[in-house]
Design an enzyme around this catalytic site. Structure first.
Site, mmCIF file in Angstrom:
data_model
loop_
_atom_site.group_PDB
_atom_site.id
_atom_site.type_symbol
_atom_site.label_atom_id
_atom_site.label_comp_id
_atom_site.label_asym_id
_atom_site.label_seq_id
_atom_site.Cartn_x
_atom_site.Cartn_y
_atom_site.Cartn_z
ATOM 1 N N HIS A 157 23.035 -5.236 4.447
ATOM 2 C CA HIS A 157 24.055 -6.146 3.926
ATOM 3 C C HIS A 157 23.594 -6.742 2.594
ATOM 4 O O HIS A 157 22.401 -6.781 2.297
ATOM 5 C CB HIS A 157 24.325 -7.287 4.913
ATOM 6 N N SER A 182 31.622 -9.101 7.549
ATOM 7 C CA SER A 182 30.301 -9.652 7.249
ATOM 8 C C SER A 182 29.887 -9.457 5.794
ATOM 9 O O SER A 182 29.076 -10.234 5.282
ATOM 10 C CB SER A 182 29.245 -9.019 8.164
#
Length: 299
Positions: free
Chosen positions: A275, A50
Site C-alpha cells: 500500500h 484502503s
C-alpha cells in the site's frame, strides 16, 4: 415495465462491454463539463478503499476503517481549503460497500447529497481481488522464484482469470458512478486510478517482494489492465479519470526505503503491506490536485 428495465440494463452492459473492447476509440474523448468547485464553498466527499483511507499511516483517525488524516483526500481538502469535507473511505471496501455498512462505517454513498460539489472515488481493487492475488503469488513464488508460477496458475483454465476479474468489475464500478451522479447531480466527479506497485520495466526484486521473477511483468500488466478498465468506465460515465500510476513510476515497492512510495509486504515505513506510505498518498494527492487545477475538458 420490468422487461423494459431489464432490456435497458442489458443494453448498458453491452455498450460498456463494447467500450472496454474498443479502448482506442475513447483515447481522446471529451468529458462533459460541470460546475468547477474551488475554495471555501466546496463540499467534498471522498469514497474509496484502503488505497484511499491510508491504513497505518499516522495519524489514524478511524480504527474501523484504518483511515489516516494524511491520506490523499485529507491533503486535497486542506490544499483546496474546502468548506466541508467528509472522508468515508474504508479499508477492505468493495463496490458493495457503497450501499452497505462496513462495521461502524455506513454505506459510503450515504455521504452524498445534492449540495455535494466534489467527489473522488477510488474503488474496484478489492473486487478484482488485489489482496488474494498478492497472497497467492507470494506463496507460489516461494516455491519457484525464477519461474512464473502465478501467471501459470491464473491461466490454467485456458484464459487469464485476472483479466476476466477486471472485466467483471467494470459494470460494478459503472453502477457506483451512476449512483454518485444520481445522489450528487451537480458534483464534479473524479475516478482515481491505482498507483504503480511494481517496477514498470518488469524487473523483480525477490525476496524483498517475494514474487517469482517471471511474474513481475505479468502482475505489472494486470495492474495496468485494471487502471485501463477504470479509465474506460470513467469515460463511459462522463467522469474525469485521475492517473496515479504514471506519477508513481520509479517509486514502487522494489525501491529502497526513502525512494519507495509503496511499501513491500514487510513495510519499513508506517503503511499497510503493498500500500502507499505517506509519500505515496502525497503523490496521489498531487495527481488529484493537478487534475482539479487543469479544469474540465479532457480526461
Amino acid at each position: 415495465m420490468a422487461r423494459d428495465k431489464e432490456t435497458a440494463r442489458r443494453r448498458r452492459r453491452a455498450g460498456l462491454g463494447a467500450l472496454l473492447g474498443g479502448c482506442a476509440l475513447v483515447a481522446g474523448s471529451v468529458v462533459p463539463a460541470a460546475a468547477q468547485p474551488h475554495g471555501h464553498g466546496t463540499e467534498y466527499v471522498a469514497l474509496g478503499d484502503s488505497y484511499t483511507s491510508g491504513p497505518l499511516i499516522p495519524g489514524q483517525v478511524d480504527a474501523n476503517c484504518a483511515r489516516s488524516n494524511r491520506n490523499y483526500p485529507s491533503l486535497v481538502a486542506s490544499a483546496r481549503r474546502v468548506g466541508a469535507f467528509e472522508d468515508v473511505s474504508c479499508s477492505g471496501a468493495t463496490t458493495a460497500e457503497m450501499w452497505a455498512a462496513q462495521g461502524s462505517n455506513g454505506p459510503q454513498l450515504d455521504a452524498l447529497n445534492r449540495d455535494t460539489d466534489l467527489v473522488t472515488v477510488q474503488i474496484g481493487g478489492n473486487d478484482v481481488g488485489f489482496g488474494s492475488i498478492i497472497a497467492t503469488c507470494a506463496r507460489l513464488g516461494a516455491a519457484d522464484p525464477t519461474g512464473n508460477p502465478c501467471e501459470r496458475s491464473y491461466r490454467a483454465a485456458g484464459y487469464d482469470e485476472l483479466t476476466a476479474a477486471a472485466a467483471r468489475t467494470a459494470p460494478k464500478v459503472d453502477r457506483v458512478l451512476r449512483a454518485v451522479h444520481a445522489r450528487a447531480p451537480h458534483a464534479r466527479v473524479l475516478l482515481v486510478g491505482y498507483p504503480d506497485l511494481l517496477p514498470d520495466d518488469g524487473s523483480g526484486c525477490f525476496p524483498t517482494v517475494p514474487f517469482a521473477r517471471g511474474d513481475f511483468p505479468y502482475l505489472r500488466d494486470t495492474g495496468k489492465r485494471v487502471n485501463l478498465m477504470l479509465r474506460l468506465v470513467a469515460a463511459w460515465n462522463g467522469v474525469e479519470y485521475v492517473d496515479t500510476y504514471g506519477p508513481t513510476v520509479g517509486h514502487d515497492m522494489c525501491k529502497a526505503p526513502g525512494e519507495r512510495w509503496i511499501e513491500p509486504l514487510r513495510p519499513a515505513s508506517p503503511a499497510a503491506p503493498a500500500h502507499p506510505n505517506a509519500q505515496g498518498e502525497a503523490a496521489m494527492a498531487r495527481a488529484v490536485l493537478d487534475k482539479l487545477d487543469r479544469g474540465h475538458g479532457r480526461r
